[in-house]
Design an enzyme around this catalytic site. Structure first.
Site, PDB file in Angstrom:
ATOM      1  N   HIS A 281       0.815  -0.545  -0.191  1.00 44.31           N
ATOM      2  CA  HIS A 281      -0.124  -0.235   0.317  1.00 44.31           C
ATOM      3  C   HIS A 281       0.815   0.972   0.347  1.00 44.31           C
ATOM      4  CE1 HIS A 281       0.056   0.843   4.341  1.00 44.31           C
ATOM      5  NE2 HIS A 281       0.311  -0.801   4.672  1.00 44.31           N
TER       6      HIS A 281
ATOM      7  N   ASP B 242      -0.078   4.469   1.497  1.00 40.63           N
ATOM      8  CA  ASP B 242      -0.729   5.841   2.089  1.00 40.63           C
ATOM      9  C   ASP B 242       0.519   4.508   3.316  1.00 40.63           C
ATOM     10  OD1 ASP B 242      -2.236   3.091   2.201  1.00 40.63           O
ATOM     11  OD2 ASP B 242      -3.756   3.479   4.055  1.00 40.63           O
TER      12      ASP B 242
ATOM     13  N   GLU C  76      -5.230   1.934   2.530  1.00 43.00           N
ATOM     14  CA  GLU C  76      -5.117   0.497   3.455  1.00 43.00           C
ATOM     15  C   GLU C  76      -5.255   1.282   4.978  1.00 43.00           C
ATOM     16  OE1 GLU C  76      -3.813  -2.763   5.782  1.00 43.00           O
ATOM     17  OE2 GLU C  76      -2.775  -1.250   5.602  1.00 43.00           O
ATOM     18  N   GLU C  77      -4.543   1.682   5.435  1.00 40.84           N
ATOM     19  CA  GLU C  77      -4.204   2.421   6.875  1.00 40.84           C
ATOM     20  C   GLU C  77      -5.373   3.064   7.239  1.00 40.84           C
ATOM     21  OE1 GLU C  77      -2.184   1.280   8.519  1.00 40.84           O
ATOM     22  OE2 GLU C  77       0.071   1.041   7.653  1.00 40.84           O
TER      23      GLU C  77
ATOM     24  N   ASP D  26       1.650 -10.024  -0.242  1.00 45.97           N
ATOM     25  CA  ASP D  26       1.123  -9.052   0.313  1.00 45.97           C
ATOM     26  C   ASP D  26       1.880  -8.533   1.638  1.00 45.97           C
ATOM     27  OD1 ASP D  26       0.385  -5.929   0.751  1.00 45.97           O
ATOM     28  OD2 ASP D  26      -2.042  -6.977   0.619  1.00 45.97           O
TER      29      ASP D  26
ATOM     30  N   HIS E  46       4.154   2.254  12.928  1.00 50.77           N
ATOM     31  CA  HIS E  46       3.239   3.592  13.527  1.00 50.77           C
ATOM     32  C   HIS E  46       3.276   4.563  14.295  1.00 50.77           C
ATOM     33  CE1 HIS E  46      -0.790   0.871  11.204  1.00 50.77           C
ATOM     34  NE2 HIS E  46       0.209   0.638  10.727  1.00 50.77           N
TER      35      HIS E  46
HETATM   36 ZN   LIG Z   1       0.581  -2.171   6.456  1.00 50.41          ZN
END
Ligand SMILES: [Zn+2]
Length: 377
Positions: free
Chosen positions: A3, A5, A73-74, A102, A347
């Site tokens: 992804h 983002d 995705e986030e 993935d 994160h």
């Molecule tokens: Zn991720």
């Protein structure tokens, strides 16, 4: 897949970063610092770099290679993945893809004496269950035996067993140097539907009995359970509690079990226990860990990390964009060839990945595409 983002960097955390989160700083020890460096720009760039390298050496694939990069995705996965998936399905049909890679789990080196390559073969579901207890209020000076909050706190819950992590645990137990105590401990939480009471609302004043108390419980649904099964368990556990406290149960009927979980409270009801599931998704299907796709995956892994490496299936607690891709392939492997010591602080502040992990990603995709291309049904 990968992804594009990332999660945001909250303004009030920018100063805490060792290197600015959007500078792409690479330090002298080989660490790449920045938001998204580990989740998952490394995979995105790694895949593109591998393709670049394949083009450079004149690789001419017989199979089609698809790259699919979502962009939310986030952020709830509502705007990209399912549209990409629908398009691919319209061209290649249901189950038209040999396998899908993935983001996901990684490599555990020197883990119980061996190297473990751990693709996640499934993802847990996520479900919120809301419980509301309503009872007549009154003055705190003349309390009943149990207030609404008291009744709510009586609720408790069993955990339940579940599965593909057990294959991983068995691999650890069989090949790792594990003592008997640890073997026993390998019946982990990761297997099961989990619960976390995340929100509780109760009274508002110390001299007033709470008329309503609410708890919202988040469950991560195991691959061998379902939202329906979870609801049925709530009904089973809470029916005696409701009876004991003389509460009408709202949100189910004795004939339909838990199927009408989102019904409304009758206006006349003053003592009730209401159950609802404002949000619920089942776990993903579990990908096979045998067959040709698995052979290509695990063969490539052993080629890169040695015959001694154990390729062991795992289950993911989090979710990925592949959630929307289940129609396209039975074999979905969520895996990044990153050692646990090569990536930190996804994160949060100081997210970083070691250049070794990034280079391994390029090597991995480079080899995997060629091995898949050589495979004939
Ligand atoms: Zn991720």
């Amino acid at each position: 897949m990968a992804h594009q983002d990332t999660v945001p960097v909250p303004d009030n955390t920018v100063e805490r970063w060792t290197h600015p989160p959007f500078d792409g700083h690479i330090d002298s020890a080989g660490w790449i610092w920045g938001r998204g460096s580990g989740d998952c720009k490394n995979l995105l760039i790694g895949e593109l770099s591998a393709i670049n390298e394949l083009l450079r050496i004149g690789f001419n694939p017989q199979r089609t290679v698809l790259l699919s990069f979502g962009f939310d995705e986030e952020g709830g996965r509502v705007r990209s993945a399912q549209h990409l998936s629908a398009h691919v399905e319209s061209v290649y049909g249901k189950d038209g893809i040999l396998f899908i890679i993935d983001e996901g789990e990684g490599i555990k080196e020197d883990y119980f004496g061996r190297t473990f390559v751990t693709p996640a073969l499934g993802e847990k579901g996520s479900t919120n269950v809301e419980l509301t207890v309503a009872v007549p209020g009154g003055h705190s000076s003349v309390p009943p035996a149990h207030t609404g909050i008291g009744i709510l706190s009586r609720w408790s819950q069993r955990r339940e067993p579940s599965n593909p992590f057990s294959a991983y645990a068995q691999c650890l137990a069989e090949y790792g140097e594990i003592d008997s105590a640890l073997k026993k401990a390998l019946s982990p939480r990761r297997l099961m539907t989990t619960q976390a009471v995340d929100i509780i609302h109760g009274g508002v004043k110390v001299n007033a009995l709470p008329e309503q108390a609410t708890a919202v419980v988040n469950h991560r649904i195991s691959v061998d359970s379902s939202v329906k099964e979870l609801q049925a368990r709530y009904v089973k556990l809470l029916t005696p509690v409701a009876k004991r406290f003389n509460l009408t149960v709202v949100g189910m009927s004795s004939t339909k079990a838990c199927l009408d979980f989102n019904t409304q409270v009758p206006e006349t009801a003053t003592r009730y226990l209401k159950l609802s599931t404002p949000y619920g998704s089942d776990a993903s299907p579990v990908s096979p860990y045998s067959g040709s796709a698995w052979d290509i995956f695990s063969g490539t892994a052993k080629h890169l990390w040695g015959e001694e490496a154990i390729v062991a299936p795992l289950l993911m607690n989090g979710g990925t964009d592949t959630r929307a891709f289940q129609n396209l392939s039975r074999a979905i492997y969520r895996f990044q060839p990153i050692r646990s010591t090569d990536r930190y602080d996804i994160h949060t502040v100081d997210e970083r990945i070691h250049i070794d992990g990034h280079l391994n990603t390029i090597r991995w995709i480079f080899a995997l595409i060629q091995n898949a291309d050589a495979f004939r049904e």
